[in-house]
Design an enzyme around this catalytic site. Structure first.
Site, mmCIF file in Angstrom:
data_model
loop_
_atom_site.group_PDB
_atom_site.id
_atom_site.type_symbol
_atom_site.label_atom_id
_atom_site.label_comp_id
_atom_site.label_asym_id
_atom_site.label_seq_id
_atom_site.Cartn_x
_atom_site.Cartn_y
_atom_site.Cartn_z
ATOM 1 N N ASP A 161 -25.228 -28.230 8.943
ATOM 2 C CA ASP A 161 -23.956 -27.544 9.120
ATOM 3 C C ASP A 161 -23.082 -27.511 10.362
ATOM 4 O O ASP A 161 -24.638 -26.881 11.187
ATOM 5 C CB ASP A 161 -23.702 -26.199 8.175
ATOM 6 N N ASP A 190 -24.473 -32.946 6.769
ATOM 7 C CA ASP A 190 -24.549 -31.616 5.238
ATOM 8 C C ASP A 190 -22.992 -31.894 5.907
ATOM 9 O O ASP A 190 -21.798 -32.895 5.749
ATOM 10 C CB ASP A 190 -24.958 -30.513 5.630
ATOM 11 N N ASP A 194 -19.686 -24.239 6.370
ATOM 12 C CA ASP A 194 -20.740 -23.419 4.386
ATOM 13 C C ASP A 194 -20.145 -22.136 4.204
ATOM 14 O O ASP A 194 -20.792 -21.361 5.546
ATOM 15 C CB ASP A 194 -21.767 -24.049 4.415
ATOM 16 N N ARG A 243 -14.786 -32.422 -0.630
ATOM 17 C CA ARG A 243 -15.010 -30.726 -0.040
ATOM 18 C C ARG A 243 -13.636 -30.702 1.029
ATOM 19 O O ARG A 243 -14.422 -30.249 2.066
ATOM 20 C CB ARG A 243 -16.642 -30.718 0.359
#
Length: 513
Positions: A161, A190, A194, A243
């Protein structure tokens, strides 16, 4: 393969070779770069002011950032760290001290509070090195670029992240940053941003997220429903597979963002999440809003959005796109003030304000960029508020009856209807239900669940049930104002199905409208 090649090619247009400067750690005067004021959900729960009022220092390496944290009198002593140059694995070492908890190879904002990390000068680039926020509160990250952080391959940092928040994080404002990768999960990357394991009251504003398989998520799994109260506004998402964000439970406010080339899906609301999606501009993208890759439904309230060359897939067992004609299936109450730019001007205003090194310009609410006022005072934090402002009208719970599934020692069902926030009801376990009841049918369309200040944020997923019939009126996550279609009933139950600790409900207010 074609998608991966496109990601690499697209990223190459943006990633420039930057050289870090080896400069000494300097003590600076109290005044620092203008940071403006937090917006969105970061203004709630006492507000987000970062290092305002504290010392300002300059850092040109990751080690110097850690040293600035460790040299404070305590882990909560306010500090603003001005960052210039390239921060990477080679210049980021662990530093020890009573006021910090750092690690090599990652920027570690762990078990601390009251910190601003802001890029200055010719810019600050965190190259292949992520920023951790863990068990921390009142953090501002502003005017920096974070790029090419991997979860596998060489080097490895931050679980992949660019910015990762995890484990009891509160009040973070991420503003005017550029977050970018050079591919998807197959290449070792990734999420760009997050939020997991009880992260709440976060705002991402005026930022660019691009060239990644995953934009970011709220909640690491369908059972991680303790996150929420996140605002996304005036951001540009570009060349992202999915996402933007993924929401598992909780509440999000998504407005005035520009989405370009979302390749597989966009805002993915699931597992009881609620998203208020206002005046965004979606362009050249697929399935920009809905519940995807699960049968655990999420919800959305939509208004004023523009869908420009957006395609929609067919519904399926684990695929529920909101389009081709998106309609609201819930309502979301927003507790703070904000001004919406028109959706048709969003691409222009975002292109002139979003990202690092854009002068921290913001919209004036009429589609015109303006610079922040460096002399504008930063508001002082206020007492934490458990949720949205109390609705208007008569609280029908006063004088009504109450019961529940269980009660912890020393608490009472009647405490939720006495108008006194110093008393409360708790279930005997981490889940349970509490009901308000009347002697005759009463019309209700709104409730307000008020947690005690000591327990704010513990309530996870819940259901509101018409106890007369057993029908579920609505479901979601987190305390606050909850609305549903007007219903005539004698008893209404608030059922907590998950929490991050024993809930404490000070008031269970009910309203006709």
């Amino acid at each position: 393969m074609r998608r991966l090649v496109a990601l690499r090619l697209y990223a190459a247009l943006f990633v420039a070779a930057l050289t870090g400067a080896a400069a000494a750690f300097l003590s600076m005067p109290a005044a620092s770069a203008a940071t403006g004021s937090a917006t969105g959900y970061a203004t709630q729960n006492g507000g987000t002011t970062g290092g305002a009022g504290g010392q300002t220092v300059r850092a040109t390496t990751g080690t110097e950032i850690h040293a600035a944290l460790c040299d404070r009198a305590s882990s909560s002593t306010p500090i603003t760290i001005e960052v210039q140059g390239t921060i990477n694995h080679g210049n980021t070492e662990k530093v020890s001290g009573d006021s910090c908890n750092t690690a090599a190879g990652v920027i570690e904002l762990k078990q601390i509070s009251n910190v601003t990390l802001v890029g200055v000068g010719n810019g600050a680039v965190f190259d292949q090195l992520g920023i951790h926020v863990r068990e921390s509160s009142n953090i501002i990250i502003q005017n920096v670029t974070v790029r090419n952080v991997k979860k596998s391959g060489s080097p490895t940092s931050n679980g992949g992240d660019a910015i990762g928040m995890e484990s009891d994080v509160r009040n973070v404002w991420v503003d005017h940053v550029t977050l970018e990768a050079s591919g998807g999960e197959d290449e070792g990357y990734d999420g760009l941003i997050d939020m997991k394991n009880n992260t709440q009251y976060v705002t991402l504003s005026y930022s660019i997220l691009r060239n990644s398989g995953r934009g970011g998520l709220i909640g690491s799994s369908e059972s991680d429903l303790s996150n929420g109260f996140v605002t996304f506004h005036h951001n540009r998402y570009e060349n992202i597979d999915s996402r933007t964000p993924l929401l598992r439970g909780g509440t999000a406010h998504v407005y005035n963002n520009h989405y370009v080339s979302l390749n597989e899906s966009g805002i993915n609301s699931r597992a009881g999440a609620k998203a208020k999606v206002d005046n965004n501009y979606f362009e050249d993208s697929k399935d920009v809003l809905g519940t995807f890759y699960t049968d655990a439904a999420g919800y959305w309230q939509v208004s004023g959005n523009v869908f420009d060359n957006v395609t929609w897939s067919s519904p399926g067992d684990e695929n529920n796109p909101a389009g081709p004609d998106p309609k609201s299936n819930t309502t979301v109450s927003i507790p703070y003030s904000y001004t919406l730019d028109r959706a048709d001007c969003v691409p222009d205003i975002v292109s002139r304000t979003a990202g690092a090194n854009t002068g921290l310009r913001v919209s004036d609410g009429n589609c015109t960029p303006q610079s922040p006022d460096p002399t504008e005072p930063t508001p002082e934090p206020t007492d934490p508020t458990p949720g949205p402002t109390e609705p208007g009208g008569t609280n029908l719970s006063i004088g009504a009856g109450a019961d529940g599934s269980s009660k912890a020692s020393g608490t009472s069902y009647g405490n939720v209807r006495d108008g006194d926030v110093s008393t409360y009801w708790s279930p005997a376990a981490s889940t349970g239900s509490i009901s308000i009841k009347w002697g005759s049918a009463t019309t209700v369309s709104k409730i307000n669940i008020v947690e005690t200040s000591a327990s704010a944020g513990r309530i996870g997923p819940w259901r509101v049930v018409n106890a007369d019939t057993g029908a579920v009126l609505t479901s979601g996550s987190g305390a606050g104002v909850i609305t549903f279609p007007q219903t005539s009933l004698r008893k209404i139950t608030f059922e907590i199905t998950g929490s991050s600790g024993t809930p404490q409900i000070a008031e269970y207010e009910t309203y006709a409208g």
